[in-house]
Design an enzyme around this catalytic site. Structure first.
Site, PDB file in Angstrom:
ATOM      1  N   THR B  72       0.824  -1.206   0.000  1.00 27.34           N
ATOM      2  CA  THR B  72       0.000   0.000   0.000  1.00 27.34           C
ATOM      3  C   THR B  72       0.859   1.257   0.000  1.00 27.34           C
ATOM      4  OG1 THR B  72      -1.887  -1.101   1.029  1.00 27.34           O
ATOM      5  CG2 THR B  72      -1.748   1.273   1.310  1.00 27.34           C
ATOM      6  N   HIS B 203       4.071 -10.367   2.677  1.00 28.29           N
ATOM      7  CA  HIS B 203       3.116 -11.279   3.307  1.00 28.29           C
ATOM      8  C   HIS B 203       2.216 -11.984   2.297  1.00 28.29           C
ATOM      9  CE1 HIS B 203      -0.826  -9.001   3.406  1.00 28.29           C
ATOM     10  NE2 HIS B 203      -0.008  -8.035   3.065  1.00 28.29           N
ATOM     11  N   CYS B 332      -9.056  -7.763   2.013  1.00 26.99           N
ATOM     12  CA  CYS B 332      -8.508  -6.546   2.575  1.00 26.99           C
ATOM     13  C   CYS B 332      -9.615  -5.607   2.994  1.00 26.99           C
ATOM     14  CB  CYS B 332      -7.575  -5.881   1.585  1.00 26.99           C
ATOM     15  SG  CYS B 332      -6.153  -6.902   1.273  1.00 26.99           S
TER      16      CYS B 332
END
Lengths: 384, 384
Positions: B72, B203, B332
């Site tokens: 992000t 991740h 998410c």
């Protein structure tokens, strides 16, 4: 060879308990906290537990604690939010803030034409409170942010947060304090401290690198700096680093559980260091208030040593060869060639030829290490 | 009870080797990489080693790899830099990008008045390349950024990076691809791929949360998003999270060392899943190209299931009760109540009442888990 780590203001070793807590999370808990299934919920619970723990200790609301990737991101976020979301058009800061603050302020000046003022400092580098008041008095209708750090990372000078907070209140200004060097080392009671924003980094108090938090007072309606998913109640996008947040929580808890005894211990190391310097290297000077146990943090000293030329250049290298790690200028920029912007503000032209060193202490240091370091330093200064 | 984790597109479990590599760093290496003493230098060496490893595998220069706190932040940084530093005044993207891209693009439109265009998608959610070309043809003199993801995180559709890169080259546009779902799962050869920017998050490929990287092609002169210290050659301020970077390196190395065999294995799980659905839940539909093993990533499928009312609401909960973790909409944002913005673009109004589920696979899953999940799903759909 001895190995003495006296650069704890740059970063600290994680406590063994922190490392184990992180290892457990990394081994067992990997769900995405945004997922609603069991794996996600247990990760979410870890984060919310950490948030509550921190809020309880600082006497604020859990929703006022927002996790970030560290102190620098937190400073950037807060300063940008003040300008973008809260209508700040004037920032009052000091020339000896951390670059995370100074460069963020510069960006706001470039991008938004925000007016920037620097408070006067006394000759030791402490904020002149009356200069702050006069600057605030001149603000007129412009919404103002005051950003001043609690503990200076290079010279250790302490700011009176209560006093600055009250002054800001009087003039209707927002107050942000970069508390990266003080959270985990000082008690902060946000129920009575008039401050809008604080920033913290776990690795400064024996937690992991890459994680920190911001305190954003609930009446400050700011938006996200990093945008994307709705994490951190929309205030910080990006999948939360659970293991790092748990490491932060563990370090934070232990720091406050043992604060009094550990402060006494670390202070005893600093006291011995200051005494040792005064006794064995009497030509050395202390930068800022770092030798003053009242006006300076108990975690560091900053020394100016009257040696010249090649010898001055060799000083840090010589200490490193003797297994002693400390910092010349600020550790966060000690890899760069520029002199310390903090020392440049407080050291006179005549004194600038002297190399300066910061020694910063932690619970993992010993009195023997202090004595050894004083001896190495003394011998080096004495040699021709 | 069984515990089946089929939400690997949301996040993956770190490999044991990754956890151990991180534990070793946390226990033994804590120096600040910006410090010039021994402790600092050995931390610095770890980071530079990781950078070289990644660059070697992707066939780019080490200096083109910049570590961040995740995908992000990387997306935010690149999109902002293109506008602020490279003169981009027009962005072409799609409505099914990750929110990290879409919201960053929205910010650029708000803050800088950047023009935003969305490419047409086919009814399966894949980019219409001729629409991209026409939009680029209309750009005129305005400097344009094209930002399109490689692997869609919800429906798995693959973009032809080579083709989009060539089109961008023809029209002199910058090309950023959010490769968060593909790095660690697909080979990328930057020596021949015409792309300016990529983003990755550890991740998503069995590394730790809270760390990622950007690839910034050396001819793109951008500035830092997070400002402060001079870390990452001035491109990303903040003390580097060494343990997370080492974890990222370890996960990245293992992902590429075993890519072919692991891809075959994960693909066999997806194939079995698709077969199982076709056979036992014939009323289910696949969203996007997720049942097409050529046009979609081998790591996930996205199903639309024709059940209604309370039962539809109960679906995810029912699976969770049976120990099966998957995602409704994008993981998410699965904690939020809004429907998936991706599915909203490709599912017709008549189909919107059907719940959709994403199942995403990894090397830690088994065929038995696939069979168990199909059985649970089949029984639930069958029940009145």
């Amino acid at each position: 060879m001895k190995s003495v780590y006296f650069d704890n203001a740059a970063t600290t070793a994680p406590r063994p308990e922190v490392v184990e807590a992180m290892h457990a999370v990394l081994s067992e808990q990997f769900g995405n906290p945004s997922s609603t299934h069991t794996f996600g919920r247990s990760s979410k619970a870890l984060i919310e537990g950490a948030r509550k723990e921190i809020a309880k200790t600082l006497s604020c609301k859990p929703s006022e604690i927002i996790f970030t990737s560290g102190g620098t991101e937190a400073d950037n976020c807060i300063i940008r939010s003040c300008v973008r979301d809260l209508g700040v058009r004037r920032i009052i800061t000091s020339k000896i803030e951390h670059h995370a603050v100074l460069h963020a302020v510069d960006s706001m000046s470039e991008e938004y034409g925000v007016e920037v003022e620097y408070v006067a400092l006394d000759s030791y580098g402490s904020v002149d409170y009356s200069s702050l008041e006069s600057l605030l008095g001149l603000a007129g209708a412009k919404k103002t942010l005051v950003t001043l750090m609690h503990v200076n990372n290079e010279i250790g000078n302490l700011l009176d947060l209560q006093k600055v907070g009250r002054i800001c209140e009087t003039y209707g200004a927002y107050f942000h304090s970069d508390t990266v060097q003080s959270i985990g080392h000082y008690y902060l009671d946000l129920a009575q401290l008039p401050v809008h924003f604080l920033t913290a980094a776990a690795h400064k108090f024996h937690g992991p690198k890459g994680v920190g938090f911001m305190y954003i007072r609930s009446d400050c309606r700011v938006r996200s700096f990093i945008v994307g998913g709705a994490q951190e109640r929309g205030l910080r996008a990006g999948t939360e680093s659970i293991h790092d947040i748990v490491g932060l929580e563990s370090a934070f808890k232990l720091a406050y559980r043992h604060l009094d005894s550990e402060r006494s211990y670390v202070l005893s190391l600093k006291t011995a260091f200051v005494q040792g310097v005064k006794e064995h290297i009497p030509t050395a000077h202390f930068n800022g208030y770092s030798a003053d146990l009242e006006k300076s943090t108990y975690t560091l000293v900053n020394l100016r040593i009257p040696i010249i030329g090649d010898k001055a250049t060799m000083l840090l290298f010589h200490l490193d060869l003797h297994g002693i790690a400390c910092s010349q200028g600020s550790a966060c920029q000690s890899g760069s060639n520029k002199g310390s912007h903090v020392l440049n503000e407080i050291v006179t032209e005549e004194e600038k030829w002297m190399p300066s060193l910061r020694f910063s202490f932690s619970i993992f240091n010993t009195l023997e290490e202090v004595e050894y370091t004083i001896k190495v330093l003394k011998n080096f200064v004495k040699e021709v």
